[in-house]
Design a protein around this motif. Structure first.
Motif, short mmCIF file in Angstrom:
data_model
loop_
_atom_site.label_atom_id
_atom_site.label_comp_id
_atom_site.label_asym_id
_atom_site.label_seq_id
_atom_site.Cartn_x
_atom_site.Cartn_y
_atom_site.Cartn_z
N ILE A 281 34.32 22.51 47.60
CA ILE A 281 33.33 23.62 46.84
C ILE A 281 34.71 24.12 46.60
CG2 ILE A 281 31.06 23.13 48.62
CD1 ILE A 281 32.23 24.82 50.47
N ARG A 282 34.00 24.86 45.61
CA ARG A 282 34.99 26.12 44.82
C ARG A 282 33.98 27.65 45.06
NH1 ARG A 282 34.49 28.59 39.81
NH2 ARG A 282 32.59 27.11 38.85
N HIS A 283 34.76 28.24 45.39
CA HIS A 283 34.99 29.70 45.34
C HIS A 283 35.49 30.63 44.64
CE1 HIS A 283 36.86 33.66 46.76
NE2 HIS A 283 35.61 33.82 47.13
N ASP A 284 34.07 31.20 44.29
CA ASP A 284 34.38 32.36 42.34
C ASP A 284 34.23 33.12 42.90
OD1 ASP A 284 35.26 32.13 39.79
OD2 ASP A 284 32.71 32.41 39.64
N SER A 285 33.60 34.19 44.10
CA SER A 285 33.01 35.63 44.79
C SER A 285 33.24 36.09 45.82
CB SER A 285 31.61 35.86 43.68
OG SER A 285 30.80 34.88 44.51
N GLY A 286 33.25 36.95 46.43
CA GLY A 286 33.20 37.23 47.63
C GLY A 286 34.91 37.20 47.92
N ASP A 287 34.97 37.72 49.66
CA ASP A 287 36.68 37.35 50.26
C ASP A 287 36.41 36.30 50.32
OD1 ASP A 287 38.04 37.36 52.23
OD2 ASP A 287 38.01 39.50 52.53
N PRO A 288 37.62 35.16 49.82
CA PRO A 288 38.04 34.25 49.48
C PRO A 288 38.54 34.01 51.27
CG PRO A 288 39.62 35.40 48.90
CD PRO A 288 38.64 36.58 49.08
N LEU A 311 38.68 22.58 49.29
CA LEU A 311 37.70 24.38 49.45
C LEU A 311 39.06 24.65 47.51
CD1 LEU A 311 38.34 26.20 52.35
CD2 LEU A 311 36.75 24.05 51.34
N LEU A 312 38.36 24.34 47.01
CA LEU A 312 39.44 25.38 45.31
C LEU A 312 38.42 27.14 45.54
CD1 LEU A 312 38.78 22.99 41.79
CD2 LEU A 312 38.86 25.96 41.99
N PHE A 313 39.23 27.45 45.22
CA PHE A 313 39.52 28.71 44.83
C PHE A 313 40.29 28.87 43.22
CE2 PHE A 313 40.79 27.67 49.28
CZ PHE A 313 39.97 29.28 50.44
N SER A 314 39.06 29.90 42.85
CA SER A 314 38.79 30.58 41.91
C SER A 314 38.42 31.86 41.29
CB SER A 314 38.11 29.51 40.61
OG SER A 314 36.78 29.79 41.12
N ASP A 315 38.69 32.33 42.30
CA ASP A 315 38.06 34.37 41.48
C ASP A 315 38.91 35.05 41.00
OD1 ASP A 315 36.43 36.34 41.39
OD2 ASP A 315 36.57 36.74 43.49
N ASN A 316 39.07 35.15 40.41
CA ASN A 316 40.85 36.57 39.80
C ASN A 316 41.85 36.31 40.27
OD1 ASN A 316 41.27 38.33 38.54
ND2 ASN A 316 40.93 39.95 39.76
N LEU A 317 42.75 35.08 40.73
CA LEU A 317 43.72 34.85 41.31
C LEU A 317 45.08 35.35 40.71
CD1 LEU A 317 43.38 30.99 42.81
CD2 LEU A 317 42.45 33.52 43.94
N ASN A 318 46.15 35.84 41.51
CA ASN A 318 47.22 35.36 40.54
C ASN A 318 47.96 34.27 41.80
OD1 ASN A 318 47.74 37.27 43.08
ND2 ASN A 318 47.28 39.34 41.72
N PHE A 319 49.32 34.62 41.77
CA PHE A 319 50.54 34.20 42.56
C PHE A 319 50.65 34.22 43.90
CE2 PHE A 319 52.48 32.80 37.75
CZ PHE A 319 51.84 31.02 38.59
N LYS A 320 50.81 35.63 44.13
CA LYS A 320 50.39 36.84 45.05
C LYS A 320 49.21 36.36 46.10
CE LYS A 320 50.66 41.14 47.39
NZ LYS A 320 51.19 42.77 46.85
#
Length: 400
Positions: A281-288, A311-320
């Motif tokens: 499943i993919r995350h695109d909003s809320g607390d990851p 789990l695929l995370f894709s909400d406003n990510l940066n390296f940190k």
């Protein structure tokens, strides 16, 4: 203002993979469905002055078609079917489907027509707006500056993770829609391929083809939104969307998006059959982190080993953010990170646009995206939002 006498979008494949994957599913299952989509700027909309340049660029897109080499490339993927690819080879953008207005300095866009055709407009229009805006706002920024800043970020990343086992780290470029420019995206992904062993692919089919990396993507919110009016029963709309996708793709492209309504509502519909059948499943909003914990708890409750899922995370990510989420979950499940704007429009002194194009109607009736982040909710019809909240047994806030 910078003028263009050449097309910015030069190929039909300069788009996100999930658009073509959804288009095929629509082609086979909902070829007569009509939709309406609208442009949304989640910040000051001062983009109306670019409407004429945008319209010129969109007119240039009407001559695009799948080349013979691109067609052969697409046939190499086992999930694309010949009938669809033959149709796609004949496909041409229809300019009459797009209405663009400069309304008191604000940019208004409405796209309407058959879903199987309208579906391809979103990504190139957004990338055009982003590139036209940034090239005019930041005329001194070059692609070299963007790549140099990426090198700086990668150096910091490797310094911070030198004592961390990164053997399970996987990152995808998700940066087409809000890129600084096509050239920046291409060179950023090219540099990542050269220097960053954790890059596994790009959401952009054209860039993936040129750089010989994996194109990645499944479905977007519009897939679930449209089913709100395709399904005969609103409360079963997510179930129909999930079932239709599985029937179309079987064991391929099986990462499901969770937040068209919200994560809790999704998990109620994501039963044992779906949980076993979908790769993840993919995350695109809320607390990851909260989202990830809910996901793992859901799999464990159903007797499914989380290490067999993704789990695929894709909400406003940066390296940190990626480092933080990876530390939390990498030993408990498979994790993948789709990084977009913070990759292809992350340049010193450049502020990316927060722009989207969302479905607002399907077959003449309203649709909505609720999301796990209140700021991402969108619907033109408050009464339909009430119906959606009622159908999914959510507490309704009268302030909405």
């Amino acid at each position: 203002m910078k003028q263009y006498n050449y097309p910015i979008i030069k190929t039909l494949l300069d788009t996100d993979a999930y658009k073509l994957h959804m288009q095929q599913a629509v082609f086979y299952n909902y070829s007569k469905v009509n939709v309406v989509a609208e442009f949304i700027c989640r910040g000051p909309n001062i983009l109306g002055c670019y409407s004429n340049i945008l319209l010129d660029q969109i007119n240039m897109m009407t001559s695009l078609s799948l080349s013979d080499k691109e067609y052969i490339y697409m046939t190499s993927f086992p999930f694309f079917r010949k009938e669809y690819l033959h149709w796609l080879k004949r496909f041409r953008y229809n300019i009459t489907q797009v209405q663009i207005k400069n309304k008191n300095g604000q940019l208004n866009i409405r796209i309407s027509g058959l879903w199987k055709e309208v579906i391809l407009w979103e990504v190139p229009i957004l990338s055009l707006i982003s590139e036209i805006f940034h090239k005019n706002s930041n005329p001194d920024i070059t692609s070299d500056i963007a790549v140099q800043y990426l090198d700086y970020k990668l150096k910091k990343f490797f310094q911070k993770t030198k004592n961390l086992d990164l053997s399970r780290l996987k990152i995808i470029d998700f940066g087409t829609r809000r890129r600084f420019s096509y050239d920046v995206q291409y060179l950023i992904v090219k540099r990542l391929k050269q220097k960053f062993p954790f890059l596994i692919g790009s959401s952009n089919y054209h860039i993936s083809r040129i750089l010989k990396i994996l194109p990645v993507g499944t479905q977007a919110h519009e897939w679930f939104q449209a089913h709100q009016q395709i399904s005969s029963n609103l409360k079963n709309s997510q179930i129909l969307a999930l079932s239709t996708w599985l029937n179309q793709y079987k064991n391929h492209l099986s990462i499901a998006l969770t937040d068209c309504i919200n994560m809790d509502s999704f998990l109620r519909d994501f039963n044992l059959f779906f949980s076993k059948s979908y790769q993840g499943i993919r995350h695109d909003s809320g607390d990851p982190i909260k989202w990830g914990e809910k996901a793992l708890k859901h799999y464990e409750k159903l007797g499914i080993d989380p290490n067999t899922k993704t789990l695929l995370f894709s909400d406003n990510l940066n390296f940190k953010k990626i480092i933080s989420i990876y530390k939390k979950f990498n030993n408990r499940t498979n994790v993948i990170f789709g990084i977009g704007t913070q990759l292809t429009c992350d340049i010193p002194n450049v502020k990316p646009l927060n722009i989207v194009i969302k479905l607002v109607k399907c077959n003449g009736r309203p649709v909505a995206k609720l999301s796990d982040s209140p700021g991402k909710m969108f619907c033109l019809d408050k009464n339909f939002i009430k119906s959606l909240y009622h159908a999914f047994k959510l507490p309704f806030n009268n302030k909405i």
